[in-house]
Design a protein around this motif. Structure first.
Motif, short mmCIF file in Angstrom:
data_model
loop_
_atom_site.label_atom_id
_atom_site.label_comp_id
_atom_site.label_asym_id
_atom_site.label_seq_id
_atom_site.Cartn_x
_atom_site.Cartn_y
_atom_site.Cartn_z
N MET A 126 11.34 16.20 -21.08
CA MET A 126 10.82 17.04 -21.39
C MET A 126 9.26 17.32 -20.36
O MET A 126 9.35 17.94 -20.01
N GLU B 85 9.86 17.15 -16.48
CA GLU B 85 10.10 19.07 -16.54
C GLU B 85 8.41 19.86 -16.53
O GLU B 85 8.34 20.94 -15.45
N LEU B 86 7.63 19.27 -18.01
CA LEU B 86 6.52 19.92 -17.54
C LEU B 86 5.47 19.99 -16.53
O LEU B 86 5.40 20.05 -15.24
#
Length: 310
Positions: free
Chosen positions: A1, A4-5
């Motif tokens: 996550m 991805e950010l």
């Protein structure tokens, strides 16, 4: 996550740079039209006055196509600034720290501060808009360098940077540097306008007096922030290295910059220096800031070396 950010942050950064580039082109179209209009007025002996009939105007004059391009350019700068700010926020979330731990992040914040400063200037003085291409150009150059040569993946920082002082000191120095970037560019435009060295280029710029006042007012705001940044840097140095000041190369050049900007404010308030002399001092201060940003950070070894490319 988090990975991805970080990717989204990088993409937003590139998108913001692309939007700034498009906005600069729109501003350039408006500027070129302003130059053409100025040339026509000079050739015709100045603008012709409308006869006064005593009647009220029936409607407001329509905006010219060039002005519409300029306004669209400002709207794009606002959009780019929002994406730019989102990029910095996502970078901080992805790295799980304050997003100013390396040169890529530091320059990103400087550029955003410069863009926001310029938007505030336009809000208060819309007539300054013709200087837009010249303000956005160094921002784009810095963003290009940050995304290519100076890019660093999102991740943790070295132990000396894991301090709450980083969020205070580096944020303040970044914001003040962005303000001083705008001030330095405007002072250079003022010198060109004052000397009439390139009349074909500078004819559409605001008047020399307007540019001089703009550079001075921006520096008045930036200087206290820059002073506070140096003070907090000294406090952080005492906590990290056991001394407030050690004449490290970055500290020394920052102090030299502070002295030059203090001299500029003093010179600008002195009657005999309210000409190109004070502006040259401001440009010298801007040059030392650029020197500190690149040469000191990337070439000279010192206690601040860990804040370089990596």
């Amino acid at each position: 996550m988090l990975a991805e950010l970080a990717v989204y942050s990088d993409r937003l950064f590139v998108a913001a740079a692309a939007i700034y580039a498009f906005a600069m082109l729109l501003h350039a179209v408006e500027y070129a039209a302003g130059r053409a209009k100025a040339s026509v007025l000079v050739g015709a002996g100045g603008p012709q006055a409308e006869p006064d009939t005593g009647a009220e105007p029936t409607q407001a004059p329509r905006r010219s196509r060039a002005e519409r391009f300029g306004r669209m350019g400002v709207a794009l700068v606002v959009l780019g600034a929002l994406l730019h700010a989102a990029s910095i926020v996502l970078r901080g979330v992805a790295a799980e720290r304050w997003p100013m731990g390396n040169m890529y992040e530091y320059i990103s914040v400087i550029c955003l501060a410069a863009v926001v400063t310029w938007l505030v200037v336009l809000r208060r003085a819309p007539a300054s808009r013709p200087a837009g291409p010249f303000v956005l150009l160094p921002v784009l150059i810095l963003m290009l360098l940050a995304d290519s040569v100076l890019y660093a993946p999102a991740g943790p920082v070295v132990p000396p940077l894991r301090s709450y002082w980083m969020s205070i000191h580096v944020t303040t120095i970044s914001i003040s540097s962005g303000l001083l970037l705008v001030s330095g560019v405007v002072s250079m435009l003022y010198l060109l306008r004052l000397t009439s060295a390139l009349p074909a280029v500078t004819s559409a710029l605001p008047s020399a007096d307007a540019l001089d006042r703009l550079a001075y007012r921006v520096t008045i705001v930036a200087f206290p922030l820059f002073t506070f940044a140096i003070i907090t840097g000294a406090i952080w140095a005492e906590a990290a290295w056991g001394r407030f000041w050690g004449w490290d190369p970055k500290e020394t050049v920052a102090f030299v910059s502070w002295v030059i900007y203090a001299a500029y404010l003093h010179a600008r308030a002195t009657a005999g220096w309210r000409t190109g002399r004070a502006a040259w001092v401001n440009v010298a201060g801007f040059a030392t800031m650029i020197f500190n940003l690149f040469f000191i950070n990337m070439v000279v070894a010192g206690l601040h070396s860990y804040a370089g490319v990596g």
